[in-house]
Motif scaffolding. Sequence first.
Motif, mmCIF file in Angstrom:
data_model
loop_
_atom_site.group_PDB
_atom_site.id
_atom_site.type_symbol
_atom_site.label_atom_id
_atom_site.label_comp_id
_atom_site.label_asym_id
_atom_site.label_seq_id
_atom_site.Cartn_x
_atom_site.Cartn_y
_atom_site.Cartn_z
ATOM 1 N N ARG A 1 -1.444 -2.671 -1.785
ATOM 2 C CA ARG A 1 -2.022 -1.466 -1.184
ATOM 3 C C ARG A 1 -2.585 -1.766 0.202
ATOM 4 N NH1 ARG A 1 -1.469 3.612 -0.147
ATOM 5 N NH2 ARG A 1 -3.444 4.675 0.165
ATOM 6 N N ALA A 2 -3.256 -2.912 0.351
ATOM 7 C CA ALA A 2 -3.807 -3.291 1.654
ATOM 8 C C ALA A 2 -2.693 -3.471 2.679
ATOM 9 C CB ALA A 2 -4.637 -4.565 1.535
ATOM 10 N N GLU A 3 -1.575 -4.038 2.272
ATOM 11 C CA GLU A 3 -0.438 -4.199 3.181
ATOM 12 C C GLU A 3 0.115 -2.843 3.603
ATOM 13 O OE1 GLU A 3 2.061 -6.709 0.806
ATOM 14 O OE2 GLU A 3 1.130 -8.549 1.562
ATOM 15 N N THR A 4 0.211 -1.915 2.654
ATOM 16 C CA THR A 4 0.681 -0.562 2.961
ATOM 17 C C THR A 4 -0.266 0.125 3.934
ATOM 18 O OG1 THR A 4 1.766 -0.370 0.811
ATOM 19 C CG2 THR A 4 1.251 1.685 1.953
ATOM 20 N N LEU A 5 -1.560 0.016 3.685
ATOM 21 C CA LEU A 5 -2.547 0.625 4.574
ATOM 22 C C LEU A 5 -2.503 -0.010 5.955
ATOM 23 C CD1 LEU A 5 -5.492 0.922 2.045
ATOM 24 C CD2 LEU A 5 -4.184 2.816 3.023
ATOM 25 N N SER A 6 -2.312 -1.309 6.017
ATOM 26 C CA SER A 6 -2.216 -2.010 7.294
ATOM 27 C C SER A 6 -1.034 -1.495 8.108
ATOM 28 C CB SER A 6 -2.088 -3.512 7.053
ATOM 29 O OG SER A 6 -1.891 -4.191 8.256
ATOM 30 N N ARG A 7 0.115 -1.348 7.446
ATOM 31 C CA ARG A 7 1.291 -0.803 8.140
ATOM 32 C C ARG A 7 1.020 0.608 8.623
ATOM 33 N NH1 ARG A 7 4.005 -3.702 4.335
ATOM 34 N NH2 ARG A 7 4.151 -1.997 2.880
ATOM 35 N N SER A 8 0.371 1.396 7.806
ATOM 36 C CA SER A 8 0.058 2.771 8.174
ATOM 37 C C SER A 8 -0.857 2.823 9.392
ATOM 38 C CB SER A 8 -0.601 3.474 6.988
ATOM 39 O OG SER A 8 -1.028 4.758 7.342
ATOM 40 N N MET A 9 -1.881 1.969 9.410
ATOM 41 C CA MET A 9 -2.809 1.959 10.532
ATOM 42 C C MET A 9 -2.143 1.440 11.804
ATOM 43 S SD MET A 9 -6.508 0.927 8.875
ATOM 44 C CE MET A 9 -5.998 -0.622 8.194
ATOM 45 N N ALA A 10 -1.196 0.543 11.658
ATOM 46 C CA ALA A 10 -0.522 -0.029 12.830
ATOM 47 C C ALA A 10 0.566 0.895 13.374
ATOM 48 C CB ALA A 10 0.094 -1.371 12.468
ATOM 49 N N MET B 1 -12.254 -0.747 -0.632
ATOM 50 C CA MET B 1 -11.634 -1.812 -1.407
ATOM 51 C C MET B 1 -12.406 -3.119 -1.201
ATOM 52 S SD MET B 1 -7.679 -3.190 -1.230
ATOM 53 C CE MET B 1 -7.003 -1.551 -1.158
ATOM 54 N N ARG B 2 -12.701 -3.421 0.064
ATOM 55 C CA ARG B 2 -13.395 -4.671 0.412
ATOM 56 C C ARG B 2 -14.838 -4.687 -0.087
ATOM 57 N NH1 ARG B 2 -14.889 -4.795 6.362
ATOM 58 N NH2 ARG B 2 -16.474 -3.454 5.482
ATOM 59 N N ALA C 1 -11.147 3.837 5.765
ATOM 60 C CA ALA C 1 -12.184 4.051 4.753
ATOM 61 C C ALA C 1 -11.764 3.451 3.420
ATOM 62 C CB ALA C 1 -12.474 5.539 4.597
ATOM 63 N N GLU C 2 -10.491 3.581 3.080
ATOM 64 C CA GLU C 2 -10.008 3.011 1.824
ATOM 65 C C GLU C 2 -10.060 1.487 1.845
ATOM 66 O OE1 GLU C 2 -6.178 3.089 -1.186
ATOM 67 O OE2 GLU C 2 -6.275 4.563 0.430
#
Length: 89
Positions: free
Chosen positions: A56-65, A11-12, A6-7
């Motif tokens: 932040r997007a990189e952090t969220l990507s790692r979290s989702m992966a 953002m997008r 959602a974040e």
Amino acid sequence: MVSALAEVRQMRDTHLPRLIASYAEIPPAHRAEIFRTTGRSASYNLNEALDRMVTRAETLSRSMAQDDIDSFADNLRFIEQRYGDNGPA
């Protein structure tokens, strides 16, 4: 993961377009006012904000992966236990 997704969507769909539009709407002749206010140019501030969003997007990507990474690691352990050199005969 739902909140991370959602974040990213927010953002997008909202924050990034709003940031770009607000920068583009500043008449070039008045961008110096941003420098007087912040001590940095409007383009510097824009790039800094974009860098924060990328981080932040990189952090969220790692979290989702992470769930997928953990699941893959679990499967690797299972395969090693089941079919490895010391597995059941």
